[in-house]
Motif scaffolding. Structure first.
Motif, PDB file in Angstrom:
ATOM      1  N   LYS A 136       0.832  -1.206   0.000  1.00 23.31           N
ATOM      2  CA  LYS A 136       0.000   0.000   0.000  1.00 23.31           C
ATOM      3  C   LYS A 136       0.869   1.260   0.000  1.00 23.31           C
ATOM      4  N   TYR A 137       1.966   1.217   0.745  1.00 19.73           N
ATOM      5  CA  TYR A 137       2.893   2.367   0.745  1.00 19.73           C
ATOM      6  C   TYR A 137       3.429   2.596  -0.664  1.00 19.73           C
ATOM      7  N   ARG A 187       0.768   4.130  -2.913  1.00 21.68           N
ATOM      8  CA  ARG A 187       0.547   5.574  -2.663  1.00 21.68           C
ATOM      9  C   ARG A 187       1.645   6.409  -3.317  1.00 21.68           C
ATOM     10  N   LYS A 188       2.875   5.974  -3.138  1.00 21.90           N
ATOM     11  CA  LYS A 188       3.997   6.744  -3.679  1.00 21.90           C
ATOM     12  C   LYS A 188       3.999   6.714  -5.205  1.00 21.90           C
ATOM     13  N   TYR A 225      -7.635  -0.997  -2.888  1.00 21.25           N
ATOM     14  CA  TYR A 225      -6.769   0.132  -2.516  1.00 21.25           C
ATOM     15  C   TYR A 225      -6.118   0.738  -3.753  1.00 21.25           C
ATOM     16  N   LEU A 258      -6.623   4.576  -5.899  1.00 22.02           N
ATOM     17  CA  LEU A 258      -5.525   5.484  -6.246  1.00 22.02           C
ATOM     18  C   LEU A 258      -5.341   5.629  -7.757  1.00 22.02           C
ATOM     19  N   SER A 263       7.236  12.958  -3.937  1.00 19.42           N
ATOM     20  CA  SER A 263       6.378  11.782  -3.748  1.00 19.42           C
ATOM     21  C   SER A 263       6.721  10.999  -2.491  1.00 19.42           C
TER      22      SER A 263
END
Length: 543
Positions: free
Chosen positions: A22-23, A26-27, A70, A74, A330
């Motif tokens: 997930k990290y 996001r990035k 997720y 995004l 980012s």
């Protein structure tokens, strides 16, 4: 590019936990990337196949659904990337797989059990991913038809087996509403069997004009290469892919598979010419593969390479200042600090080659499988200086600190360990008892530094990955610790006059793999070093 993102290897012992994936998502979203291939050979759940991914940290269907939702939130497409022919050794090891096993790595083409197994794969994938893209793998099946197939059905041309299987698995994939894609390397290998010294996508390869007729309609081809700095190589091979179908995807690489630290310079050197060729040839979909062979590296570090892919896409070229800004904005991280970690790999003074730190870490202190390659290289001074540089970076308390800490500890260990075997052999041949006693004492230092590296690596592993797979590194680090315990014991016995000689130190050291290659080589750590892994450095025997 209309599709740009990452393919992340979750199959070589390290399976990222959901928090880390997930990290990354996001990035990547902040960078403007829009695709994430989850490479899972056997690390996903098939409900009626308990040995598929057994004790491997496989993702459950609920976990994949969670990641899928997720990613979609995004604006990122989570794409299943599996294997339907080769690269299945970790599941084919089990007795339960005998009905559909050809060789240690490949499925048994033509067996009903094989296609029942593959349908179970696709059922599981179908219920977990929203994306209707499906990467079927199909690469590097060099031993196809040479095992149980040969016993049951007799010899057949590999290409006939390959195309027969491709047609069947494509049919199953389409039955579940998938648009399949696959690695394209086997078409080139099968077309070039008489070319001497062939390498994947060799420019000398001539594809038969009718080969595309054997590729099922709608199967997208993925041209992968991470090795060539020559734009012409990519351009020529992209043109050849037109025979195989429309909408070729290109897959480059962020080099995280050569040891504990990514090879960013190699990634840049080989990626920019590839993306230039893609741009000029109108390729609209590209992916950065992030493999994990050996699973020493923390793949979270690959985000610095993904910043390069993202920035190239938006700027249309390679601009390092812009990449710095991309990573800073980012990930709140310093691009130059990531690049600096790579220096650990180059005690020989060039950023060509790779896998050096892996070789030096696992190199046995008595057998010295790679010692001869270090002649004339002051590794103690080199790693001492690099340690001082690395001490100034990666210290902010953020997502990347555990990964930086591992590389720093590795560098500190290599300051003592890299040339230990050379110093040991020299002192033994000179019968320098005082020096041998000092080396016995240094074993304690190396033992402590190895244990520190092990604990920092374990801490980072548990932060980024599921626990499964770490046992391999406990075994590897444990082996180093026990070998230095043995070295210390042997040296003290020799110094005390309890033994007359040390057998391993009586033996003559040779180059690793080939004296013909390395005696005149400019790079003492080129060639074979990139490919040989742990077991090759620790023993000449069977492990």
């Amino acid at each position: 590019f209309t599709l740009n993102g990452a393919m992340v290897d979750m199959s070589r012992n390290a399976v990222m936990n959901l928090k880390t994936v997930k990290y990354m998502l996001r990035k990547m979203a902040l960078m403007g990337l829009n695709a994430y291939m989850l490479y899972t050979e056997d690390t996903y759940e098939i409900s009626n196949r308990p040995y598929f991914g057994y004790m491997r940290g496989r993702y459950t269907r609920d976990e994949i659904r969670e990641l899928d939702s997720y990613a979609l939130m995004l604006g990122i497409e989570l794409i299943p990337c599996i294997q339907m022919l080769g690269h299945l050794a970790t599941t084919l090891r089990w007795t339960d797989t005998a009905p559909y096993k050809d060789t240690a790595n490949a499925l048994l083409v033509g067996a009903d059990e094989t296609y029942s197994f593959i349908e179970d794969m696709i059922k599981s994938i179908s219920g977990s991913f929203t994306s209707r893209r499906l990467h079927m793998g199909m690469d590097e099946t060099h031993d196809l038809g040479t095992g149980k197939y040969l016993d049951r059905f007799g010899y057949r041309e590999r290409k006939d087996l390959y195309f027969e299987h491709l047609a069947k698995v494509t049919e199953i994939a389409k039955k579940y509403g998938f648009k399949p894609m696959m690695w394209s390397d086997m078409f080139f290998r099968m077309s070039a069997k008489n070319i001497p010294n062939f390498s994947d996508y060799d420019m000398r390869t001539i594809l038969p004009e009718n080969i595309g007729d054997s590729v099922p309609e709608g199967v997208q081809q993925i041209f992968w290469d991470y090795y060539n700095p020559n734009e012409e190589f990519y351009a020529v091979n992209l043109d050849k892919h037109d025979i195989l179908g429309d909408n070729t995807m290109f897959a480059g690489g962020i080099w995280c598979w050569s040891g504990h630290t990514p090879l960013f310079s190699r990634s840049i050197r080989n990626t920019i010419p590839a993306l230039e060729a893609c741009k000029k040839k109108g390729i609209k979909e590209v992916i950065a593969t992030i493999w994990h062979n050996g699973s020493e590296s923390n793949l979270i570090m690959s985000l610095a390479g993904l910043a390069m892919y993202a920035d190239y896409d938006y700027k249309g070229g390679y601009f390092v200042d812009s990449i710095r800004k991309t990573l800073d904005i980012s990930c709140d991280a310093c691009y130059d600090e990531f690049i600096a970690t790579e220096e650990v790999e180059y005690p020989h003074g060039t950023n060509l080659g790779g896998g050096t730190s892996r070789a030096l870490l696992y190199n046995d202190p008595l057998l010295g499988m790679v010692d001869k390659h270090l002649n004339g290289i002051d590794t103690r001074k080199f790693y001492r200086n690099v340690s001082l540089k690395l001490a100034e970076i990666g210290n902010s308390d953020d997502a990347f600190k555990p990964a930086f800490d591992v590389i720093k500890a590795l560098c500190s260990l290599l300051e003592n360990k890299a040339d230990f075997g050379i110093r040991l052999k020299k002192a033994y041949e000179e019968k320098n008892i005082r020096q041998l006693a000092a080396l016995a004492k240094e074993c304690e230092i190396i033992y402590k530094k190895t244990d520190k590296l092990r604990k920092l690596h374990r801490k980072s592993w548990m932060k980024y990955n599921k626990s499964f797979g770490w046992e391999v590194h406990d075994i590897r680090y444990g082996g180093i610790l026990m070998r230095f315990d043995t070295v210390k014991d042997k040296l003290l016995s020799y110094v005390a006059g309890e033994i007359d000689y040390i057998e391993e130190l009586e033996a003559k050291k040779e180059f690793f793999g080939s004296s013909a290659i390395y005696e005149k080589a400019e790079n003492p750590f080129g060639g074979d070093f990139l490919w040989y892994q742990y077991q090759s450095y620790v023993t000449a025997g069977r492990l």
